[in-house]
Design a protein around this motif. Structure first.
Motif, PDB file in Angstrom:
ATOM      1  N   PHE A 265       2.302  -2.868  33.667  1.00  0.00           N
ATOM      2  CA  PHE A 265       3.527  -2.714  32.870  1.00  0.00           C
ATOM      3  C   PHE A 265       3.192  -2.096  31.520  1.00  0.00           C
ATOM      4  O   PHE A 265       2.473  -2.698  30.732  1.00  0.00           O
ATOM      5  CB  PHE A 265       4.199  -4.071  32.671  1.00  0.00           C
ATOM      6  N   ARG A 266       3.706  -0.893  31.286  1.00  0.00           N
ATOM      7  CA  ARG A 266       3.474  -0.198  30.021  1.00  0.00           C
ATOM      8  C   ARG A 266       4.760   0.526  29.630  1.00  0.00           C
ATOM      9  O   ARG A 266       5.471   1.051  30.497  1.00  0.00           O
ATOM     10  CB  ARG A 266       2.371   0.862  30.165  1.00  0.00           C
ATOM     11  N   ALA A 267       5.009   0.595  28.306  1.00  0.00           N
ATOM     12  CA  ALA A 267       6.243   1.222  27.827  1.00  0.00           C
ATOM     13  C   ALA A 267       6.347   2.685  28.263  1.00  0.00           C
ATOM     14  O   ALA A 267       7.433   3.178  28.570  1.00  0.00           O
ATOM     15  CB  ALA A 267       6.323   1.111  26.305  1.00  0.00           C
ATOM     16  N   SER A 268       5.211   3.377  28.300  1.00  0.00           N
ATOM     17  CA  SER A 268       5.262   4.816  28.587  1.00  0.00           C
ATOM     18  C   SER A 268       5.498   5.110  30.064  1.00  0.00           C
ATOM     19  O   SER A 268       5.732   6.247  30.442  1.00  0.00           O
ATOM     20  CB  SER A 268       3.951   5.478  28.154  1.00  0.00           C
ATOM     21  N   ARG A 269       5.401   4.083  30.909  1.00  0.00           N
ATOM     22  CA  ARG A 269       5.453   4.365  32.332  1.00  0.00           C
ATOM     23  C   ARG A 269       6.143   3.207  33.061  1.00  0.00           C
ATOM     24  O   ARG A 269       5.486   2.331  33.614  1.00  0.00           O
ATOM     25  CB  ARG A 269       4.017   4.511  32.841  1.00  0.00           C
ATOM     26  N   PRO A 270       7.489   3.203  33.048  1.00  0.00           N
ATOM     27  CA  PRO A 270       8.208   2.095  33.691  1.00  0.00           C
ATOM     28  C   PRO A 270       7.843   1.973  35.170  1.00  0.00           C
ATOM     29  O   PRO A 270       7.618   2.986  35.838  1.00  0.00           O
ATOM     30  CB  PRO A 270       9.678   2.486  33.527  1.00  0.00           C
ATOM     31  N   VAL A 271       7.776   0.761  35.661  1.00  0.00           N
ATOM     32  CA  VAL A 271       7.431   0.535  37.062  1.00  0.00           C
ATOM     33  C   VAL A 271       8.190  -0.697  37.562  1.00  0.00           C
ATOM     34  O   VAL A 271       8.346  -1.671  36.831  1.00  0.00           O
ATOM     35  CB  VAL A 271       5.898   0.364  37.225  1.00  0.00           C
TER      36      VAL A 271
ATOM     37  N   SER B 206      11.089  -1.393  33.249  1.00  0.00           N
ATOM     38  CA  SER B 206      10.240  -2.035  34.257  1.00  0.00           C
ATOM     39  C   SER B 206      10.866  -3.309  34.807  1.00  0.00           C
ATOM     40  O   SER B 206      11.777  -3.895  34.210  1.00  0.00           O
ATOM     41  CB  SER B 206       8.864  -2.342  33.670  1.00  0.00           C
TER      42      SER B 206
ATOM     43  N   LEU C  54       6.136  -4.025  25.288  1.00  0.00           N
ATOM     44  CA  LEU C  54       7.450  -4.141  25.922  1.00  0.00           C
ATOM     45  C   LEU C  54       8.133  -5.429  25.486  1.00  0.00           C
ATOM     46  O   LEU C  54       7.465  -6.418  25.184  1.00  0.00           O
ATOM     47  CB  LEU C  54       7.275  -4.183  27.452  1.00  0.00           C
TER      48      LEU C  54
END
Ligand SMILES: Cc1ncc(C[n+]2csc(CCOP(=O)(O)OP(=O)(O)O)c2C)c(N)n1
Ligand code: SF4
Ligand SMILES: [Mg+2]
Lengths: 321, 411
Positions: free
Chosen positions: B200-206, A69, A104
């Motif tokens: 923002f989450r580890a399973s779903r980068p953005v 991210s 994260l």
């Protein structure tokens, strides 16, 4: 320590890539290499918090080369962005609104202009609050993205777009590089180190070690910048190695209140060997050698290493001794 | 069951945040806002509120942290005033671009230099074009209610923009009024938990706030923000209707005070409107058909609502508690432009500037504005030149001070 075991030789470099090829940065960009290595060491569960600079060009809508991210903030306040993300993740986990699997690592990535100058206040704020985050400053020793103007990281004797060598200013930049390591150290961060992709194992070991520590984990990586420094892109690693071997770029860490140099050249190489490789220092050699300026640069390096060797009790051969 | 409490405007703002069950409050002190963050901090430290308050090292950082936390899915509240709002200005524009639906309370205070404490609206109007929604409160009840309404509007997927709730420093921030605090359970019904968009989450980068190198894309995103802001205007009716059915109070983008049959209407915002309303009542008792239009929602700008109230009026005066040096009042041209297309637009729209740095306005001055509209006599420079309010006794006090300063200099 386990960290020392994980990375012993370059062969231990993780093969997993978190940055796919293709981005608008210059060929041979040392900063990019540092970011890529840093990512390999951290793994994929990362949110990068960026300040204005060359790395801002990594994510140009609708593309991102990162498998992780990204948040671009502004020039001055990336560490405050890290604060907001870290706090939000922590409180959402505490309230049971998200699972710990979604956590994260929060990583600030900025150039020297943000780190040494406009964002220093924001960094020291985050460190004082003992924020659990990483900060990677890729230091190309000037405001690169705006065309290589002087920053407070620009070394004495370097030319830049605002420190042109002239008759009145034959040495180029008359100021000296700010010692950001010491400034950051003054706030006693949990971990602080200088790293270089040219010494890969040292780089990876340090990141690995810091990952076991909670609190601010700060890294300064001097990086080659072919565009600003004036050299062939293929020479980045060669020049970074010279930076280390001439003692321009000490590799060290600060942990538990102590500074330790993690790589000590047995004998320093003359700094001229490093300076000669880059057109930003050409005026120190042509049309005539600027002996005074060259001596000042060499003496600075000698003095630095003399003090360090005394403090830590290691041996090193200086130039002209 | 309504519980009525006596509280300051600042306390009302803190209650708004508490009732909204905010998760995160990045803070920085500045008068006259400080009491808000002190109150919230005390509640959190005493276990009365489940949130985290972090004191940053500047408003620029405060707003960065606010936007970043909102992007991570937390419900965020923050507050500032004056110099603080301007110090964070760069981030106001950034976090609207990040589409973070947080609420910021601005307690108006006039801007330096010269540095001062009492209110006018140059601070909040400097943020006018940032993309923040703006709601301006007249009284303490509105502060609480507007914060709750703001979260509903801001968090609507059709809007996704942050909101400023503005209240006047001193006149409202430190004035105690009766406030009906909405019941917590009913608030939860009105304002459900916040679910961030692409947090923002580890399973779903953005990737968020990426740079844009195409002017087509840039224009697209800016137009999109504009349309999203306008969506808040069309949503307000429905959301305010829900609010009314739960709490018995409703809020349109403007408040009409005796405007229906009025010939002369004064346009105002914020706490000084209370004096304006009293003047309206007095003028009515003297047979002058006066009215007052108060703008609650300044962004998005309710041009149609304003036009429909002011259409056909004989004269309108716009009271600007701000000054754009070299131009005049900031709100005046916005009112004029919302009327220009009307066939039956008011013949005269008079500009008034007053209340700078919190300078008081007497009933007499308010009445004079209505008298001037009534008689069609405006300032000597013509109908479109502002009337700058300054009474003789005030001029005398200025003269006295100038004299003292002069004597000091000469010594
Ligand atoms: C508040 C503000 N001032 C100035 C700039 C212009 N600016 C953008 S990038 C940049 C240079 C950044 O230098 P550095 O941090 O060293 O990163 P590099 O470009 O070298 O990667 C500057 C001056 C800006 N974006 N924001
Ligand atoms: S200017 Fe230097 S730091 Fe910036 S992208 Fe090019 S090589 Fe990298
Ligand atoms: Mg730089």
């Amino acid at each position: 320590m386990m960290s020392d075991e994980a990375y012993r030789t370059v062969k231990d470099l993780p093969t997993e890539e978190f940055m796919v090829p293709g981005n608008p940065l210059c060929a041979g960009c040392g900063g990019l290499l540092a970011v890529r290595l840093f990512h390999k060491a951290l793994g994929g569960k990362v949110v990068w918090v960026n300040a204005a600079g060359c790395m801002t060009m990594l994510s140009v809508y609708p593309y991102s080369p990162l498998q992780s991210s990204w948040l671009y903030t502004a020039f001055a306040s990336a560490p405050a962005g890290a604060q907001g993300i870290r706090d939000a993740l922590d409180l959402l986990m505490k309230k049971g609104k998200i699972s710990p699997d979604e956590d994260l690592k929060v990583v600030v990535v900025t150039g020297d202009g943000a780190a040494y100058d406009i964002g220093l206040q924001s960094t020291l704020g985050a460190v004082q609050r003992n924020l659990d985050f990483y900060y990677l400053c890729y230091d190309n020793e000037a405001y690169g993205n705006t065309g290589f103007q002087m920053s407070s990281a620009t070394p004495y004797g370097s030319s830049s777009a605002t420190t042109e060598p002239t008759g009145s200013f034959p040495e180029g930049n008359t100021g000296h590089k700010k010692d950001l390591f010491e400034v950051w150290k003054s706030q006693k961060p949990a971990y602080l180190a200088t790293i270089s992709a040219a010494r890969t194992v040292d780089f990876l070991q340090k990141v690995e070690k810091s990952m076991k520590i909670s609190g601010p984990k700060l890294f300064i990586s001097p990086v080659g910048c072919p565009t600003g420094w004036g050299y062939d892109p293929q020479d980045t690693i060669r020049i970074e190695k010279l930076g280390i071997e001439t003692g321009m770029w000490p590799l060290k860490e600060y942990i538990d209140g102590k500074v330790k140099h993690t790589y000590v050249p047995r004998a320093l190489k003359p700094v001229e060997q490093y300076l000669e490789t880059q057109s930003r220092y050409r005026h120190l050699f042509k049309p005539a050698r600027n002996e005074d300026a060259l001596a000042i640069i060499q003496e600075d390096i000698n003095r630095y290493w003399a003090e360090a060797s005394k403090a830590e009790g290691f041996e090193i051969r200086l130039i002209g001794t | 069951m309504k519980s009525l409490s006596l509280m300051t405007g600042n306390a009302a703002a803190a209650w708004g945040a508490r009732l909204a069950r905010v998760d995160y409050i990045p803070a920085y002190p500045i008068t006259p806002q400080t009491e808000i963050i002190e109150t919230l901090s005390s509640w959190i430290r005493n276990g009365e509120m489940d949130a985290k308050l972090v004191q940053l090292e500047s408003e620029h950082s405060m707003l960065t942290a606010a936007g970043a936390a909102s992007s991570t899915g937390a419900r965020v509240f923050t507050a500032t005033s004056s110099q603080g709002l301007l110090y964070g200005m760069e981030m106001l524009y950034n976090i609207t671009g990040w589409r973070t639906p947080l609420v910021l309370v601005n307690v108006s205070r006039a801007l330096a230099a010269p540095i001062t404490l009492e209110p006018d609206h140059n601070d909040v109007l400097a943020a006018r074009d940032s993309g923040f929604l703006q709601l301006h409160a007249e009284n303490c009840q509105e502060i609480v209610d507007m914060i709750l309404l703001s979260y509903r509007l801001a968090e609507d997927r059709k809007v996704m923009l942050p909101a400023i709730v503005n209240l006047d420093g001193f006149y409202l921030s430190f004035t105690r009024e009766r406030v009906a605090l909405p019941d917590m359970k009913k608030v939860a019904e009105f304002l459900p938990e916040y679910n961030g968009s692409n947090p923002f989450r580890a399973s779903r980068p953005v990737a968020k706030a990426s740079s844009v190198l195409s002017s087509n894309l840039y224009s697209y995103f800016r137009y999109q923000m504009h349309i999203s802001s306008l969506n808040a205007l069309s949503l307000l009716g429905r959301i305010s209707g829900e609010f009314e059915s739960l709490f018995g109070r409703s809020y349109g983008p403007v408040e009409e005070f005796m405007t229906d049959d009025a010939d002369y209407v004064l346009v105002m915002t914020n706490s000084f409107s209370t004096i304006g309303k009293q003047a309206v009542v007095r003028m009515r008792s003297r047979g002058v058909r006066a009215g007052l239009l108060r703008i609650r929602m300044l962004r998005p700008f309710p041009a149609d609502a304003i036009a429909s109230v002011l259409a056909g009026k004989r004269a309108v005066a716009v009271f600007d508690q701000n000054i754009a040096p070299g131009s005049g009042g900031i709100i005046y041209p916005e009112i004029v432009s919302s009327l220009y297309h009307l066939k039956n637009r008011p013949e005269d729209v008079f500009p008034v500037i007053g209340g700078l740095g919190g300078k008081q306005i007497t009933m007499g001055e308010m009445e004079m504005i209505f008298e001037m509209m009534h008689k069609g006599h405006w300032s000597a420079e013509g109908p479109h030149s502002p009337l700058y309010l300054m009474r003789n006794d005030e001029i005398e006090s200025v003269k006295k001070n100038l004299q003292i300063a002069g004597q000091v200099v000469r010594q």
